[in-house]
Motif scaffolding. Structure first.
Motif, PDB file in Angstrom:
ATOM      1  N   CYS A   1      53.569  30.314  48.192  1.00 19.01           N
ATOM      2  CA  CYS A   1      53.361  31.601  47.514  1.00 19.01           C
ATOM      3  C   CYS A   1      54.421  31.834  46.442  1.00 19.01           C
ATOM      4  O   CYS A   1      54.142  32.404  45.390  1.00 19.01           O
TER       5      CYS A   1
ATOM      6  N   CYS B   1      56.354  32.517  51.423  1.00 19.97           N
ATOM      7  CA  CYS B   1      56.476  31.106  51.806  1.00 19.97           C
ATOM      8  C   CYS B   1      56.666  30.256  50.545  1.00 19.97           C
ATOM      9  O   CYS B   1      56.517  30.748  49.421  1.00 19.97           O
TER      10      CYS B   1
ATOM     11  N   CYS C   1      48.869  29.207  51.055  1.00 18.20           N
ATOM     12  CA  CYS C   1      49.911  29.939  51.781  1.00 18.20           C
ATOM     13  C   CYS C   1      50.104  29.310  53.161  1.00 18.20           C
ATOM     14  O   CYS C   1      49.133  28.998  53.848  1.00 18.20           O
ATOM     15  N   GLU C   2      51.381  29.148  53.544  1.00 12.64           N
ATOM     16  CA  GLU C   2      51.664  28.510  54.835  1.00 12.64           C
ATOM     17  C   GLU C   2      52.060  29.511  55.919  1.00 12.64           C
ATOM     18  O   GLU C   2      52.495  29.115  57.001  1.00 12.64           O
ATOM     19  N   ASN C   3      51.940  30.788  55.591  1.00 13.30           N
ATOM     20  CA  ASN C   3      52.203  31.815  56.597  1.00 13.30           C
ATOM     21  C   ASN C   3      51.085  32.860  56.526  1.00 13.30           C
ATOM     22  O   ASN C   3      51.330  34.042  56.289  1.00 13.30           O
TER      23      ASN C   3
ATOM     24  N   GLY D   1      48.184  35.452  49.394  1.00  9.65           N
ATOM     25  CA  GLY D   1      48.978  34.885  50.479  1.00  9.65           C
ATOM     26  C   GLY D   1      50.069  35.840  50.932  1.00  9.65           C
ATOM     27  O   GLY D   1      50.077  37.028  50.583  1.00  9.65           O
ATOM     28  N   CYS D   2      51.033  35.287  51.709  1.00 11.98           N
ATOM     29  CA  CYS D   2      52.090  36.122  52.291  1.00 11.98           C
ATOM     30  C   CYS D   2      53.092  36.582  51.242  1.00 11.98           C
ATOM     31  O   CYS D   2      53.762  37.595  51.423  1.00 11.98           O
ATOM     32  N   GLY D   3      53.208  35.809  50.149  1.00 13.30           N
ATOM     33  CA  GLY D   3      54.118  36.198  49.071  1.00 13.30           C
ATOM     34  C   GLY D   3      55.518  35.646  49.217  1.00 13.30           C
ATOM     35  O   GLY D   3      56.304  35.686  48.261  1.00 13.30           O
TER      36      GLY D   3
HETATM   37 ZN    ZN Z   1      52.555  32.365  51.745  1.00 12.42          ZN
END
Ligand code: ZN
Ligand code: NAD
Ligand code: ZN
Length: 348
Positions: free
Chosen positions: A99, A96, A107-109, A92-94
């Motif tokens: 993450c 959000c 992941c929400e981004n 994921g983005c790491g």
């Molecule tokens: Zn994320």
């Protein structure tokens, strides 16, 4: 180096020569000790087409990976060259909220992830090659003492995915309860072991293949049933008419979803893990009262540490057969034809 790459949708992967990856700042290159062959890869080769997921070929297959740290990018600390590691697969983005909790699959981004909703072997280059680039050191997890990368690799998905599914239903699996595993392949056979290692539930395993039912017994299943129109009835009979408290469907096709709904107990869980593309009609009169129905996707980073611990202590042990990169396609063909037992692991 050589890599097994999916070059286009609706094609089989090919073994080609590619450049060895070089880690950028914060990145890690892992020398692959094992890369598991997942049925999802068969879906990638045969079922998916452009637009089904937010990424496209070409990329190197292999999303269940373990091996040894080969090269560290600038600024990476806490890892040593040669150290045995597993690769946490969903990237994921790491940053959000999800993450930050290590729940990269949700992941929400995703726009800020290395690839939206994927990872190595799922849109980006995976582990069916001699080396694999991991774009962020946080996805590299140290292996506990005594766990071979060949067994650790399948634990990162064929282990982690059922572990997550079982763990979220722990509260519904006290002594006296029954769990049903539908589909005793790569995920299912590990799922049975996870149920036995972490709950007191009785385990019923269902599969269409005789060999899979024998493997289920080896893994500790208390009862095995051939998959068919009578399976729900037999599960009800085996549970005093009540039905099963938790049903884990590792197939996800129309008949198995219908079986799950028909065999579930009131207030139970029906968890759909398999990507068989089936659907289930849900309505007031269609399913047992308070049956919770959910899909699950992969598992969290903390859960991976827990699965690896179960593996290192011998409580969970994937039945792994190894194949060279040259023979990787044979492994996929055996999986497609139903002649593979447990998990195939590609050892480059
Ligand atoms: Zn994320
Ligand atoms: P596999 O091919 O190793 O095992 C599938 C098993 O299901 C086989 O033993 C097969 O005989 C059995 N089966 C097929 N049809 C059946 C039926 N009608 N009734 C009972 N059993 C039946 O596959 P796998 O690698 O274990 O993956 C299983 C599924 O899970 C695939 O659809 C895969 O894409 C999916 N998957 C989902 C996630 C997730 O995060 N949700 C992760 C990995 C894999
Ligand atoms: Zn998978």
């Amino acid at each position: 180096m050589r890599a097994l790459r999916l070059l286009d949708w609706k094609t089989e992967p090919v073994l080609v020569e590619v450049d060895e990856p070089i880690p950028g700042p914060g990145q890690v290159v892992v020398r692959i000790g094992g890369a598991g062959a997942c049925h999802s890869d068969l879906h990638l080769m045969h079922d998916f087409e452009a637009g089904a997921v937010p990424w496209n070929p070409p990329f190197t297959l292999g999303h269940e990976n373990a091996g040894w740290v080969h090269a560290l990018g600038q600024g990476v600390t806490g890892l040593d060259i040669g150290q045995p590691v597993a690769v946490y697969g969903p990237w994921g983005c790491g940053t959000c909220a999800r993450c930050q909790l290590g729940i990269d699959p949700y992941c929400e981004n995703v726009a800020a992830a290395p690839v939206p909703g994927g990872g190595g072997g799922l849109g980006l280059d995976g582990g069916m090659a001699e080396y694999m680039l991991v774009p962020d050191a946080r996805h590299v997890v140290a292996l506990p003492e005594g766990l071979d990368p060949v067994l650790a690799a399948p634990l990162t998905d064929a282990g982690l995915t059922p572990y997550h599914a079982v763990r979220r239903s722990w509260g519904k699996l006290p002594p006296g309860s029954t769990a049903v595993v539908i589909g005793v392949g790569g995920l299912g056979h590990v799922g049975i072991q996870i149920l036995k290692a972490t709950t007191a539930a009785r385990v019923i395993a269902v599969d269409t293949r005789e060999a899979a039912l024998r493997l289920a017994e080896e893994c500790g299943a208390d009862l095995t049933l051939p998959s068919g129109p009578d399976s729900a009835e037999e599960i009800r009979r085996a549970t005093g008419g009540r039905g099963a408290d938790v049903i884990l469907d590792f197939v996800g096709a129309d008949p198995t979803l219908a079986l799950g709904a028909a065999a579930a107990r009131t207030v139970g869980d029906l968890t759909i893990v398999g990507m068989g593309g089936g659907t289930l009609p849900v309505g007031f009169f269609a399913v047992p009262y308070e049956l919770s129905i959910q899909t699950t996707y992969w598992g969290s980073r903390p859960e991976l540490e827990e699965v690896l611990d179960l593996g290192a202590r011998g409580l969970v042990r994937p039945k792994a057969s190894t194949y060279s990169l040259d023979d990787a396609l044979t492994a996929y063909h055996k999986m497609r034809d139903g002649t593979l037992e447990g998990r195939a692991v590609i050892v480059p």
